[in-house]
Scaffold this active site. Structure first.
Site, PDB file in Angstrom:
ATOM      1  N   THR A  72     -10.303   3.848  -6.653  1.00  0.00           N
ATOM      2  CA  THR A  72     -11.519   5.025  -6.157  1.00  0.00           C
ATOM      3  C   THR A  72     -12.093   4.543  -7.809  1.00  0.00           C
ATOM      4  O   THR A  72     -11.636   5.248  -8.749  1.00  0.00           O
ATOM      5  CB  THR A  72     -10.823   5.834  -5.739  1.00  0.00           C
ATOM      6  OG1 THR A  72     -10.209   5.642  -3.971  1.00  0.00           O
ATOM      7  CG2 THR A  72     -11.938   7.100  -5.599  1.00  0.00           C
ATOM      8  N   GLU A 111      -4.817   7.801  -0.293  1.00  0.00           N
ATOM      9  CA  GLU A 111      -3.718   9.272  -0.889  1.00  0.00           C
ATOM     10  C   GLU A 111      -2.307   9.232   0.324  1.00  0.00           C
ATOM     11  O   GLU A 111      -2.320  10.433   0.717  1.00  0.00           O
ATOM     12  CB  GLU A 111      -4.254  10.408  -0.577  1.00  0.00           C
ATOM     13  CG  GLU A 111      -5.450  10.627  -2.396  1.00  0.00           C
ATOM     14  CD  GLU A 111      -4.953   9.878  -3.437  1.00  0.00           C
ATOM     15  OE1 GLU A 111      -5.016   9.203  -3.826  1.00  0.00           O
ATOM     16  OE2 GLU A 111      -3.819  10.553  -4.451  1.00  0.00           O
ATOM     17  N   GLY A 139       1.305  -1.403   0.293  1.00  0.00           N
ATOM     18  CA  GLY A 139       0.100   0.662   0.354  1.00  0.00           C
ATOM     19  C   GLY A 139       0.609   1.374   0.135  1.00  0.00           C
ATOM     20  O   GLY A 139       1.564   2.126  -1.049  1.00  0.00           O
TER      21      GLY A 139
END
Lengths: 413, 364
Positions: free
Chosen positions: A170, A390, A143
């Site tokens: 997303t 983000e 990640g």
């Protein structure tokens, strides 16, 4: 001159978007919170018109600027962006994410794309039916450590062949499958080259070999889809690698750094959405308190403040602090200043503030806060994503710390 | 348009103040704290920058600039980055000059502004906070009652700066429903100055508790004469100033601990390379910037003539909290060394603790 007065255009935009949020988004916020809910088409269709217009406008402005070789007065495109996002997210963070636009793919293409690529990939967001853009970075085994990209891009004649699995994309479903949108995919040309091997590629919706596996069932922002996407010998044109020829051919980390620059624009945007959710909870809380006859006395001496007054005043201060940090990072982009430090500051602050403020609202309101009759429990669930995507809180602190201490990512990891 | 950029003029002022801070204020921060006194030479040197004089109208010998709260906040932060006690002392002429410029009568301006346009530093002094945890800034227990052609003052005040000088003390007292200011000469009958007050911090600044027992002043000594003053505005301008100083104190502690963390090694590496330290520093930096922006916004509202009381409250409370936390973290970064008076961070912590309690110690 230091000033906190928005321009007339910005003020009008805020008022308009607030109305949209209040009248069009908020009423359907609860029903869109279901995993299998229908998309908020009224909002999508309404926003699409203005997204198209804004896209056309900004493309024209960019062309004009380039032609005249100079800026055409003060810019506030990024201030407008964070203002719009803040207001839409005030309406609903999940529905805001359904707003049809180039999204993170747009940020990436704006940051590193060639003029030809901007034209080819972004023009679609100024015409036709609603479309979405998305960014695919995360993979099942990493990640935050974005250097671990394992999705491969192999050149085969005039094409790149992509293979790998992406998760947590997303708006991935809408961008890759349900509209003629685009996906920016991070892939490596050479796993042994580390960061230097990582480049970003644009994959158009419907490209054979790209498959959306489903939609994640999430804690919050449930109106929006988060998708795992598989690339199985997915072939794209050779000119879909993002960036200039030098970047593409270089063995340095320019491509990786360019892709990372996407975050300088996307972090203020995420921070703004967090501020919007926090403000929604704060406004809702104050409305209920007011109905109960509880007024916040900003002028009272500290020792006379009730626990609730103290909480609300501190919540307001924290939300405003996060907002101003967000505005500063957006303003710096408008001023064409490097804002990586300030963008991470805003994102880290907004992430923790919106998480805490929405939790506090639920706490103060007791049963009303916990009940699904009201939106507070939802805002608390929605808020949490701000501190995750983000770049998590911790990754943003790491970036702030490195810049503060003047350390490389190797010195401080 | 929204902008976070100080004007060129503001940048030049801040630069000049920053030079003074590096050369004279910071090196004196510890010695002054230990001596409990501030050498006149520093005050005279700071006075030559004309920080307060600039905002005094030309007809009274000043620079005739409009006192901008934003500029004042920038200056206050920079000075307090050197040291909080010295910053309050250096800007103390403003304790008289700002209320006089905003509310004073012609006669008051002529009489009381004169010392502040001289080459030699003259201190200002205001008495506001009272020695009670129930102190309400909008309703002090100290009262002013009209009697005959003057006023009679009764009450007790603390944290009153009493730097050596002749200038009177501007005492704020409840008068009816409002708060008004009164110029009380230091030798007024009924006024007792109990000098030598000692607090946790601000040790360099000579302060006193004062007792006002039937102190009589003439009507002409009421700030603003018959019209009086808009105390709300004064309180706002004061709180923004102190909040800006709080940002300066926090930034000083951040910078000190940051440099220390890069130098100090443990387990063979600088402690700053450990996330436990680095993250603390990152959070400190974020909160210092956040607090500064809240201060700027409140100051900007004052300059625009907008109601700023809510924003002032947000800024003041946030700064008090942030400065305390950041200075505490700075001590923590230094570990045991942070507790020793060899390092400035313990002084920053002691000074920062005062921010939620002190009031009307400066004006912007």
């Amino acid at each position: 001159m230091i000033s906190f007065k928005p321009s007339a255009a910005l003020e009008n935009m805020r008022n308009l978007l607030h109305m949209v949020a209040e009248n069009q988004i908020r009423p359907v916020a609860r029903q869109c919170d279901h995993h299998d809910a229908e998309k908020p088409w009224d909002h999508i269709n309404f926003m699409w018109e203005s997204v198209k217009a804004r896209g056309t406008e900004s493309a024209a402005a960019a062309k004009k600027e380039k032609k005249e070789k100079k800026a055409d007065g003060p810019r506030e495109g990024n201030m407008q962006m964070v203002t719009i996002i803040e207001e839409l997210a005030w309406g609903d963070a999940g529905i805001y994410l359904c707003t049809p636009n180039a999204g993170l793919a747009g940020f990436a293409i704006e940051a590193v794309g060639t003029p030809e690529q901007k034209e080819r990939f972004l023009k679609r967001f100024t015409e036709g039916e609603p479309k979405w853009g998305a960014m695919a970075i995360t993979e099942p085994h990493f990640g935050s450590d974005t250097s671990q990209v394992a999705t491969t891009a192999v050149r085969d004649g005039d094409e790149w062949v992509l293979n790998g699995t992406k998760i947590f994309v997303t708006s991935g479903l809408m961008a890759a499958q349900e509209s003629p949108g685009i996906l920016v995919v991070w892939a490596t040309l050479d796993k042994n080259a580390g960061r230097a091997g990582i480049k970003s590629f644009v994959v158009e919706a419907g490209t054979p070999g790209m498959k959306v596996l489903g939609v994640e069932d999430k804690l919050g922002i449930r109106a929006n889809d988060t998708a795992p996407i598989v690339f199985d010998n997915c072939r794209i044109p050779i000119e879909n690698i993002l960036g200039s020829a030098e970047v593409v051919q270089s063995s340095g980390t320019a491509g990786f750094k360019g892709a990372m620059a996407t975050f300088d624009a996307s972090r203020p945007a995420v921070a703004a959405s967090g501020v919007g959710v926090a403000q929604a909870a704060l406004d809702g809380l104050k409305e209920i308190l007011e109905k109960e006859g509880i007024e916040i006395r900003y002028d009272a001496p500290d020792h006379e403040l009730t626990a609730i007054e103290r909480d609300v005043i501190d919540m307001e201060a924290q939300v405003q602090a996060a907002r101003l940090l967000t505005y500063r990072s957006a303003w710096m982009m408008d001023e064409r200043r490097h804002n990586a430090l300030e963008a991470s500051m805003a994102k880290a602050k907004a992430g923790s503030v919106t998480t805490k403020v929405t939790q506090k609202a639920v706490e103060i309101l007791g049963p009303l806060g916990y009940s699904q009759k009201h939106l507070f429990e939802k805002w608390m669930r929605d808020a949490k994503i701000t501190d995750l995507y983000e770049g998590t809180q911790q990754i943003n602190l790491l970036i702030v710390a490195r810049r503060l201490l003047d350390y490389s990512s190797k010195a401080l990891s | 348009m929204i902008s976070f950029e100080p004007s060129d003029e503001q940048k030049a002022i801040v630069e000049a103040v920053s030079r003074l801070v590096e050369k004279e204020v910071r090196p004196q921060a510890r010695p002054c704290d230990q001596a409990g006194a501030i050498p006149q030479a520093i005050l005279d040197s700071a006075n030559s920058l004309g920080l307060v004089m600039t905002n005094i109208p030309e007809q009274y010998g000043g620079g005739g600039e409009n006192a901008s709260a934003v500029t004042g906040a920038l200056v206050a932060e920079e000075l307090a980055y050197g040291d909080l006690a010295l910053a309050i002392a250096i800007l103390s002429p403003g304790l008289h000059a700002t209320p006089l410029v905003l509310a004073g009568t012609d006669a008051q301006k002529t009489k009381h502004l004169a010392p502040f346009v001289e080459e030699r530093f003259a201190p200002g002094s205001a008495a506001f906070v009272e020695p009670s945890f129930r102190f309400d800034p909008r309703r002090p227990a100290t009262t002013a009652k009209r009697e005959g052609d003057g006023y009679v003052l009764e009450g007790r005040k603390c944290f009153v700066p009493v730097l050596a000088g002749e200038t009177p003390i501007l005492v704020f007292a409840s008068e009816g429903d409002g708060v008004q200011g009164f110029f009380v000469p230091r030798d007024a009958a009924g006024l007792t100055i109990e000098a030598g007050e000692r607090n946790m911090g601000l040790l360099a600044l000579p302060t006193a508790e004062i007792a006002l027992a039937g102190v009589r002043v003439s009507a002409a000594d009421r700030l603003g004469g018959e019209k009086g003053c808009d105390f709300r505005l004064l309180l706002d301008r004061s709180r923004v100033g102190l909040a800006a100083m709080g940002v300066g104190v926090a930034r000083a502690a951040l910078d000190y601990s940051k440099e220390y963390a890069k130098e100090r090694t443990a387990f063979g590496v600088p402690i700053a390379t450990k996330q436990a330290i680095a993250f603390m520093l990152a959070e400190m930096a974020i909160d210092v910037d956040a607090a500064r922006l809240l201060v700027w916004e409140a100051a900007w509202r004052i300059d625009e003539g907008l109601d700023a009381s809510r924003e002032v409250t947000l800024a003041r409370r946030t700064v008090a909290d942030t400065a305390l936390r950041v200075t505490d973290c700075a001590v923590q970064v230094l570990g045991g060394h942070g507790y020793i008076r060899e390092h400035l961070v313990e002084q920053h912590l002691r000074n920062a603790r005062g921010l939620s309690t002190l009031d009307l110690m400066t004006f912007v």
